[in-house]
Motif scaffolding. Sequence first.
Motif, short mmCIF file in Angstrom:
data_model
loop_
_atom_site.label_atom_id
_atom_site.label_comp_id
_atom_site.label_asym_id
_atom_site.label_seq_id
_atom_site.Cartn_x
_atom_site.Cartn_y
_atom_site.Cartn_z
N PHE A 190 -3.98 0.68 6.75
CA PHE A 190 -3.09 -0.62 6.37
C PHE A 190 -2.78 -1.27 7.54
CE2 PHE A 190 -0.71 3.46 6.03
CZ PHE A 190 0.17 3.25 6.73
N GLY A 191 -3.36 -1.29 8.56
CA GLY A 191 -3.34 -2.19 9.74
C GLY A 191 -2.09 -1.60 10.59
N GLY A 192 -1.76 -0.36 10.62
CA GLY A 192 -0.93 -0.03 11.70
C GLY A 192 -1.25 0.55 12.92
N ASP A 193 -0.37 0.33 13.91
CA ASP A 193 -0.59 0.88 15.28
C ASP A 193 -0.10 2.06 15.64
OD1 ASP A 193 -0.85 1.32 17.93
OD2 ASP A 193 -0.14 -0.33 18.63
N VAL A 194 -1.18 3.36 15.55
CA VAL A 194 -0.49 4.62 15.64
C VAL A 194 0.25 5.25 16.87
CG1 VAL A 194 -2.17 5.51 13.83
CG2 VAL A 194 -2.76 5.54 16.57
N THR A 195 0.15 4.11 17.82
CA THR A 195 0.85 4.19 19.20
C THR A 195 2.21 3.75 19.53
OG1 THR A 195 0.17 2.30 20.24
CG2 THR A 195 -1.34 4.30 20.36
N ARG A 196 2.81 2.95 18.04
CA ARG A 196 3.85 2.26 17.87
C ARG A 196 4.51 2.69 16.74
NH1 ARG A 196 3.75 -3.78 19.57
NH2 ARG A 196 1.56 -3.46 18.33
N VAL A 197 5.04 4.02 16.46
CA VAL A 197 5.72 4.43 15.33
C VAL A 197 7.10 4.63 15.84
CG1 VAL A 197 5.84 6.17 13.48
CG2 VAL A 197 3.37 5.55 14.45
N TYR A 198 8.10 4.16 14.57
CA TYR A 198 9.43 4.52 15.01
C TYR A 198 9.89 4.68 13.54
CZ TYR A 198 8.72 1.54 19.08
OH TYR A 198 8.09 1.52 20.41
N LEU A 199 11.20 5.49 13.74
CA LEU A 199 11.77 6.27 12.47
C LEU A 199 13.32 5.76 12.50
CD1 LEU A 199 11.33 8.25 10.54
CD2 LEU A 199 12.43 10.11 12.17
N SER A 200 13.82 5.47 11.28
CA SER A 200 15.12 5.24 11.23
C SER A 200 15.70 6.35 9.68
CB SER A 200 15.60 3.86 10.96
OG SER A 200 15.04 3.38 9.38
N GLY A 201 17.04 6.51 9.87
CA GLY A 201 17.64 7.24 8.64
C GLY A 201 18.90 6.72 8.75
N PHE A 202 19.39 7.03 7.26
CA PHE A 202 20.69 6.37 6.93
C PHE A 202 21.40 7.50 6.05
CE2 PHE A 202 23.64 4.55 3.43
CZ PHE A 202 24.41 4.31 4.42
N SER A 203 22.62 8.19 6.41
CA SER A 203 23.35 8.97 5.74
C SER A 203 22.66 10.42 5.79
CB SER A 203 23.82 8.41 4.30
OG SER A 203 24.86 9.15 3.70
N SER A 204 22.45 11.09 4.40
CA SER A 204 21.78 12.13 4.47
C SER A 204 20.23 12.00 4.84
CB SER A 204 21.44 12.77 3.12
OG SER A 204 20.86 11.78 2.00
N GLY A 205 19.72 10.87 4.84
CA GLY A 205 18.41 10.43 5.29
C GLY A 205 18.44 10.41 6.83
N SER A 206 19.61 10.42 7.46
CA SER A 206 19.67 10.40 8.90
C SER A 206 19.62 11.94 9.33
CB SER A 206 20.93 9.84 9.64
OG SER A 206 20.68 8.54 9.61
N HIS A 207 20.10 12.64 8.47
CA HIS A 207 20.20 14.27 8.46
C HIS A 207 18.59 14.66 8.35
CE1 HIS A 207 19.35 18.33 6.70
NE2 HIS A 207 20.27 18.63 7.85
N LEU A 208 17.83 14.32 7.70
CA LEU A 208 16.54 14.66 7.41
C LEU A 208 15.56 14.02 8.38
CD1 LEU A 208 16.38 13.84 3.47
CD2 LEU A 208 16.57 16.37 4.50
#
Length: 341
Positions: A190-208
Amino acid sequence: MTDLEFPAQAKPAATSTESPSRRIVLAGMAVAAVAGSVDRVAAQQSPAAEKGPKVWLDMDQKELDDAYDQTKYAPNFQQVMKRYASNSAAMRARVGEPTRASYGPTPIERLEIYSPGRPNAPIHIHIHGGAWRQRHATDYAFPAEMLMHAGALYVVPDFTSVDETGGDLMPMVEQVRRSIAWTVRNAQSFGGDVTRVYLSGFSSGSHLAGVALLTDWRKDFGLPDDVIRGAVLSSGLYDLKAVRLSARSKYVQFTDEIEESLSTQRHLDKIRTPLVLAHGTYETPEFKRQTRDFAAALKAANKPVQFLINENYNHFEMMETFGNPYGLLGRAVLEQMQINA
């Protein structure tokens, strides 16, 4: 409650030597005096509830329970949650529906992919919140438009609810890990660059998301150790000791093993990812302390971390800043990914 008694009326205006304005001031003072007397009586009749035994730091059980219930500190939470959904729907009306794909065998193991329509796009994966109980990735889609304009992919996975696992957090953790691994393995499709993967989380999502950062990606998934290049975590939980003592234990089955293994702050040696941590000033004291303590622990361990505080934002409003390139979280995400909206 007794009726308020006013002073005897002044002489008729025709014979009074006082000006109307003076009479108004005196009458106002009399009302204030009587009202103050009533307030004092009410205070004596309804004393403040006595504080119970300390359960955590200087908090009794009610204070601790409230400190892990953001709705107690955000009276507008229902309105803001509705904005998540309506803003996400409006965004999809503008940019189109996402690609939806399965990353696992169960119906809930699906994710939404919002693409800028260009090759080799950096990838941002967001782990949504909801006290481990709500799981509607589609309502957390609104940041996609900002990232798409910046040339990035936005991926939001769904995962199970702790209510559906009998209180066990581990299935949620494993699904989040698998969703990240699936995204990386299939990025080129789907056109993604595997060398530039970033993550975010919010609330309990930040815990996970924080627990996901502890993953041995090479051993468990055959991926590079540094597969996640950076993470922005807002308003999360990073040590479960106090959480276990709170009312959340009524629907989460905490054990010593769960508390230890899913407390990210206790495993700093496994963190290889630069982090941005944030909270709002109108969040609960425990969510602020959790973020502050985690940031301090990372700094003491010489881990790359940036700690941000958003003035005059409550917990639920913090997530909204993610969809704004000038908001605290939106700016942090764009700067970390080194892209511009």
